[in-house]
Write a protein that holds these residues in place. Structure first.
Motif, PDB file in Angstrom:
ATOM      1  N   ALA A 135       1.175  12.462  -1.828  1.00  0.00           N
ATOM      2  CA  ALA A 135       1.092  11.998  -3.222  1.00  0.00           C
ATOM      3  C   ALA A 135       1.432  10.513  -3.357  1.00  0.00           C
ATOM      4  N   HIS A 136       1.951   9.890  -2.279  1.00  0.00           N
ATOM      5  CA  HIS A 136       2.364   8.488  -2.419  1.00  0.00           C
ATOM      6  C   HIS A 136       1.198   7.573  -2.802  1.00  0.00           C
ATOM      7  N   ALA A 137      -0.016   7.962  -2.452  1.00  0.00           N
ATOM      8  CA  ALA A 137      -1.159   7.099  -2.777  1.00  0.00           C
ATOM      9  C   ALA A 137      -1.373   7.061  -4.293  1.00  0.00           C
TER      10      ALA A 137
ATOM     11  N   LEU B 235       0.799  -1.231   0.000  1.00  0.00           N
ATOM     12  CA  LEU B 235       0.000   0.000   0.000  1.00  0.00           C
ATOM     13  C   LEU B 235       0.829   1.278   0.000  1.00  0.00           C
ATOM     14  N   ASP B 236       2.033   1.230   0.555  1.00  0.00           N
ATOM     15  CA  ASP B 236       2.852   2.447   0.598  1.00  0.00           C
ATOM     16  C   ASP B 236       3.986   2.419  -0.419  1.00  0.00           C
ATOM     17  N   ILE B 237       3.880   1.571  -1.435  1.00  0.00           N
ATOM     18  CA  ILE B 237       4.968   1.434  -2.405  1.00  0.00           C
ATOM     19  C   ILE B 237       5.245   2.775  -3.102  1.00  0.00           C
TER      20      ILE B 237
ATOM     21  N   HIS C 273      -6.525   4.257  -2.119  1.00  0.00           N
ATOM     22  CA  HIS C 273      -7.528   4.816  -1.197  1.00  0.00           C
ATOM     23  C   HIS C 273      -7.334   4.487   0.278  1.00  0.00           C
ATOM     24  N   HIS C 274      -6.117   4.044   0.669  1.00  0.00           N
ATOM     25  CA  HIS C 274      -5.971   3.679   2.088  1.00  0.00           C
ATOM     26  C   HIS C 274      -5.937   4.879   3.016  1.00  0.00           C
ATOM     27  N   HIS C 275      -5.854   6.094   2.464  1.00  0.00           N
ATOM     28  CA  HIS C 275      -5.915   7.284   3.330  1.00  0.00           C
ATOM     29  C   HIS C 275      -7.258   8.000   3.240  1.00  0.00           C
ATOM     30  N   GLU C 276      -8.242   7.372   2.621  1.00  0.00           N
ATOM     31  CA  GLU C 276      -9.585   7.950   2.631  1.00  0.00           C
ATOM     32  C   GLU C 276     -10.198   7.718   4.016  1.00  0.00           C
TER      33      GLU C 276
ATOM     34  N   CYS D 133      -5.912  -0.453   9.766  1.00  0.00           N
ATOM     35  CA  CYS D 133      -4.625  -1.109  10.035  1.00  0.00           C
ATOM     36  C   CYS D 133      -3.471  -0.116   9.924  1.00  0.00           C
ATOM     37  N   ASP D 134      -3.525   0.737   8.918  1.00  0.00           N
ATOM     38  CA  ASP D 134      -2.464   1.709   8.688  1.00  0.00           C
ATOM     39  C   ASP D 134      -2.394   2.721   9.836  1.00  0.00           C
ATOM     40  N   THR D 135      -3.557   3.191  10.288  1.00  0.00           N
ATOM     41  CA  THR D 135      -3.588   4.180  11.369  1.00  0.00           C
ATOM     42  C   THR D 135      -3.007   3.585  12.656  1.00  0.00           C
TER      43      THR D 135
HETATM   44 FE   LIG Z   1       0.087   5.427   3.077  1.00  0.00          FE
END
Ligand SMILES: [Fe+2]
Ligand SMILES: [Fe+2]
Length: 424
Positions: free
Chosen positions: A231-233, A203-205, A256-259, A285-287
């Protein structure tokens, strides 16, 4: 006194105790600060954070306008407890762990030390524009999933103890592990569990395309630098597309993992059901990992895992899919492994293992007596055992007791190996 107010009611002179949301993703100076000028108020409003805890003992009080609610700490505590209690009574959907936690911590340690170089190679490939080795990504995902099936708590909690330098690589593995564990709890089939793990890993590639001097900068980022990080998304989504990756879940999680559920996230400000289910899982999970792990360019977040679960429960209604958040709490527990807790008996301990059927009653290794004000010989208390009257009465900040190196109480061997490796 702490009060939770709407961002509309924020005024210069107030003391911000905590922003309810991903404040580390915006050019807000710190988590806690005196808000002095109208420009600072504007900056908080621009961040998309909608609610704020203010400390009226350290700044001016709110004047209720009758439109925006003011929530007291007591009211918030009851709401948070109710939300976490719901998760506690929900039925467990995954089988018991297959191995003891100590055994899986040892396996997780070698997985982390060995996959670190693989992950750094994946990011290097993405950075240079060459095709990323998808076989490698699948292989790491398979190992992560096997660990999660053996014991879901080990890898997630151990990955949190990484050094700030390993932030991005091991963040990928931590998120992959919690995505796989969450997918299991949500009753997904084997194929979707695998996809969840792979999506978490990648997800953060897009961070591979963010300038390393920005990503690893010590100290506050400028607005422009934050925009570059965000902008990484979009970058990651483009990158996976260029690599010929077509799996819709993997692509969607990356984009969309930061939506956020209430539409305050990025890049598209999607709301509720507009956000795909896997991306809603990834947001949670990311948070959690972002809150609990150390990172280079912020005053170390490194919040205790139980504190992170409570903060997330405080924001859950606005920011997360409630059912996904509930399942996440069921997965990591209300007191995840590594949480420092105070027991009714007056002793302080660290959570060393979960009791999947009683997430409020984990196994705790006690090591300090509040009455005697001293360290005691460590001993494991299984709060879930029948007839045990002792229980957790609260979380505790070990620094306030002058206690350091607590993680060694539960993960000494794994930790020595991890630190030794990353120092090399
Ligand atoms: Fe991210
Ligand atoms: Fe992330």
């Amino acid at each position: 006194m702490l009060k939770k107010i709407s961002v509309e009611d924020l005024r210069p002179g107030m003391f911000v105790h905590e922003l309810c949301g991903s404040w580390w993703e915006h050019a807000l100076w710190r988590r806690r600060f005196a808000c002095r000028t109208p420009a600072e108020v504007a900056k908080v409003r621009e961040s998309g954070v909608r609610q704020i805890w203010i400390d009226t003992g350290r700044g001016v009080d709110v004047v209720p306008d009758g439109v925006h609610p003011v929530v007291t700490a007591d009211q918030a505590r009851r709401q948070i407890d109710a939300r976490l209690d719901r998760a506690a009574v929900a039925p467990r959907t995954v089988p018991e762990p297959r191995v003891e936690i100590a055994e899986e911590l040892a396996a997780a340690k070698s997985l982390l030390t060995r996959s670190r170089s693989g992950m750094s190679r994946l990011f290097a490939e993405a950075r240079s524009g060459s095709a990323i080795d998808m076989d490698l990504a699948e292989e790491v995902t398979a190992k992560v999933m096997a660990s999660v099936v053996r014991h879901p708590g080990a890898l997630i909690s151990l990955a949190r103890l990484r050094s700030a330098d390993d932030y991005t690589y091991l963040h990928s593995i931590a998120v992959s592990a919690s995505m796989a564990a969450l997918a299991r709890q949500l009753g997904m089939d084997a194929e979707h569990i695998r996809k969840a793990g792979l999506a978490g890993l990648l997800l953060d590639i897009g961070k591979a395309r963010v300038a390393p001097q920005v990503l690893n900068k010590r100290g506050a980022l400028t607005d422009a630098e934050f925009a570059a990080v965000r902008a990484h998304a979009v970058e990651g989504y483009a990158l996976l597309g260029e690599m010929g990756i077509t799996d819709p879940d993997v692509l969607d999680v990356c984009l969309h993992h930061h939506e956020k559920y209430d539409g305050t996230g990025y890049p598209h400000g999607l709301k509720g059901g507009e956000i795909g289910r896997m991306a809603r899982m990834a947001a949670v999970c990311d948070t959690f990992d972002a809150l609990t792990a150390p990172r280079p360019h912020r005053e170390s977040l490194g919040m205790g895992p139980a504190d992170a679960v409570r903060s997330m429960a405080d924001w859950a209604q606005e920011q997360f899919d409630e059912s996904v958040f509930q399942a996440f709490v069921k997965t990591v527990g209300v007191y995840p492994i590594g949480s420092i807790v105070r027991l009714a008996c007056g002793r302080v301990g660290v959570v060393v293992d979960s009791n999947p059927d009683a997430i409020l009653r984990p196994k705790v290794k006690v090591f300090y007596s509040l009455n005697a004000k001293m360290r005691i010989i460590p001993e494991v208390v299984d709060l879930g055992e029948r007839g045990v009257q002792n229980r957790i009465v609260g979380r505790i900040d070990p620094a306030a007791l002058g206690l350091r190196r607590i993680d060694e109480v539960w993960a000494a061997e794994a930790l020595a190996a991890l630190r030794g490796r990353s120092a090399a």
